[in-house]
Design a protein around this motif. Sequence first.
Motif, short mmCIF file in Angstrom:
data_model
loop_
_atom_site.label_atom_id
_atom_site.label_comp_id
_atom_site.label_asym_id
_atom_site.label_seq_id
_atom_site.Cartn_x
_atom_site.Cartn_y
_atom_site.Cartn_z
N TRP A 42 19.45 20.17 10.93
CA TRP A 42 20.71 20.79 11.32
C TRP A 42 20.56 22.29 11.24
CZ3 TRP A 42 21.71 23.45 7.03
CH2 TRP A 42 21.25 22.91 5.83
N GLY A 43 21.51 23.00 11.71
CA GLY A 43 21.44 24.46 11.65
C GLY A 43 22.74 25.10 12.05
N ARG A 44 22.81 26.40 11.84
CA ARG A 44 23.96 27.20 12.24
C ARG A 44 23.44 28.46 12.90
NH1 ARG A 44 29.08 26.41 10.01
NH2 ARG A 44 29.40 28.63 9.83
N ARG A 45 24.31 29.14 13.58
CA ARG A 45 23.92 30.39 14.22
C ARG A 45 24.16 31.55 13.27
NH1 ARG A 45 23.39 30.33 19.80
NH2 ARG A 45 23.81 28.33 20.73
N ARG A 46 23.34 32.56 13.41
CA ARG A 46 23.55 33.79 12.64
C ARG A 46 23.25 34.98 13.54
NH1 ARG A 46 18.35 35.10 8.88
NH2 ARG A 46 16.85 34.53 10.42
N ALA A 47 23.85 36.10 13.20
CA ALA A 47 23.64 37.30 13.99
C ALA A 47 22.28 37.88 13.64
CB ALA A 47 24.73 38.32 13.69
N SER A 94 26.45 30.44 4.40
CA SER A 94 26.85 30.20 5.79
C SER A 94 25.77 29.44 6.56
CB SER A 94 27.17 31.51 6.49
OG SER A 94 25.99 32.27 6.70
N ARG A 95 24.55 29.43 6.06
CA ARG A 95 23.45 28.71 6.71
C ARG A 95 23.47 27.22 6.40
NH1 ARG A 95 18.08 30.91 5.06
NH2 ARG A 95 17.41 29.56 6.74
N LEU A 96 24.28 26.83 5.43
CA LEU A 96 24.31 25.44 5.00
C LEU A 96 25.44 24.69 5.69
CD1 LEU A 96 23.72 26.08 1.21
CD2 LEU A 96 22.04 25.40 2.92
N PRO A 97 25.32 23.37 5.80
CA PRO A 97 26.35 22.59 6.51
C PRO A 97 27.56 22.27 5.64
CG PRO A 97 24.65 21.13 5.75
CD PRO A 97 24.21 22.53 5.39
N THR A 152 35.33 23.00 -2.67
CA THR A 152 34.64 23.83 -3.66
C THR A 152 33.35 23.15 -4.14
OG1 THR A 152 35.96 22.85 -5.42
CG2 THR A 152 36.73 24.95 -4.49
N PRO A 153 32.39 22.98 -3.25
CA PRO A 153 31.13 22.38 -3.72
C PRO A 153 30.31 23.41 -4.50
CG PRO A 153 30.91 23.04 -1.45
CD PRO A 153 32.35 23.29 -1.84
N VAL A 154 29.42 22.93 -5.34
CA VAL A 154 28.49 23.79 -6.06
C VAL A 154 27.17 23.73 -5.30
CG1 VAL A 154 27.21 24.10 -8.21
CG2 VAL A 154 29.61 23.43 -8.27
N VAL A 155 26.65 24.89 -4.95
CA VAL A 155 25.40 24.96 -4.21
C VAL A 155 24.32 25.52 -5.12
CG1 VAL A 155 24.23 25.94 -2.21
CG2 VAL A 155 26.64 25.32 -2.05
#
Length: 191
Positions: free
Chosen positions: A4-9, A143-146, A154-157
């Motif tokens: 999976w992935g997300r977009r970033r500037a 922001s890179r995580l799903p 409120t998850p703990v990463v």
Amino acid sequence: MAAWGRRRAGPSSTSSGWERVTLSSTDCYIVHEIYNGENAQDQFEYELEQALEAQYKYIVIEPTRIGDETARWITVGNCLHKTAVLAGTACLFTPLALSGDYSHYISLPAGVLSMACCTLYGISWQFDPCCKYQVEYDAYKLSRLPLHTLTSSTPVVLVRKDDLHRKRLHNTIALAALVYCVKKVYELYAV
């Protein structure tokens, strides 16, 4: 788990100026908050332990209770580490700042505190796979995580960090504080 992935500037060869960031299934593990019976908490703990031992780069803990407990455990370990380093540094540098007659009133207790924290960390945290992780607060990295796929707000990463240098640092400082304290006690009571 599928990739999976997300977009970033950022600079990219695409015409829109966005690049695709893809994390593989070995980069992130999500402990989902899905209650399948009365032993759900045990299942969450088992999943977390398996993820820690598998050494995922990111672990997202959705169940609140286990996430909070894990974050507190990491915070206490960080506190012990920092206390060992700061107290050991105070032990070693106090004799340089104060006169010799009074410096041992600060340096000896600071040295004992440093050794105690280092020992407690070594016994309780050093071999725990959780000590290789830190709680991630950086919004850019999050922001890179799903996180949008989670039911919890409120998850703990957790992010895996190399702690070799930090362990060496507090062990070296605590050992130096031990040597100083032994030498100072010998000077005070042997003479």
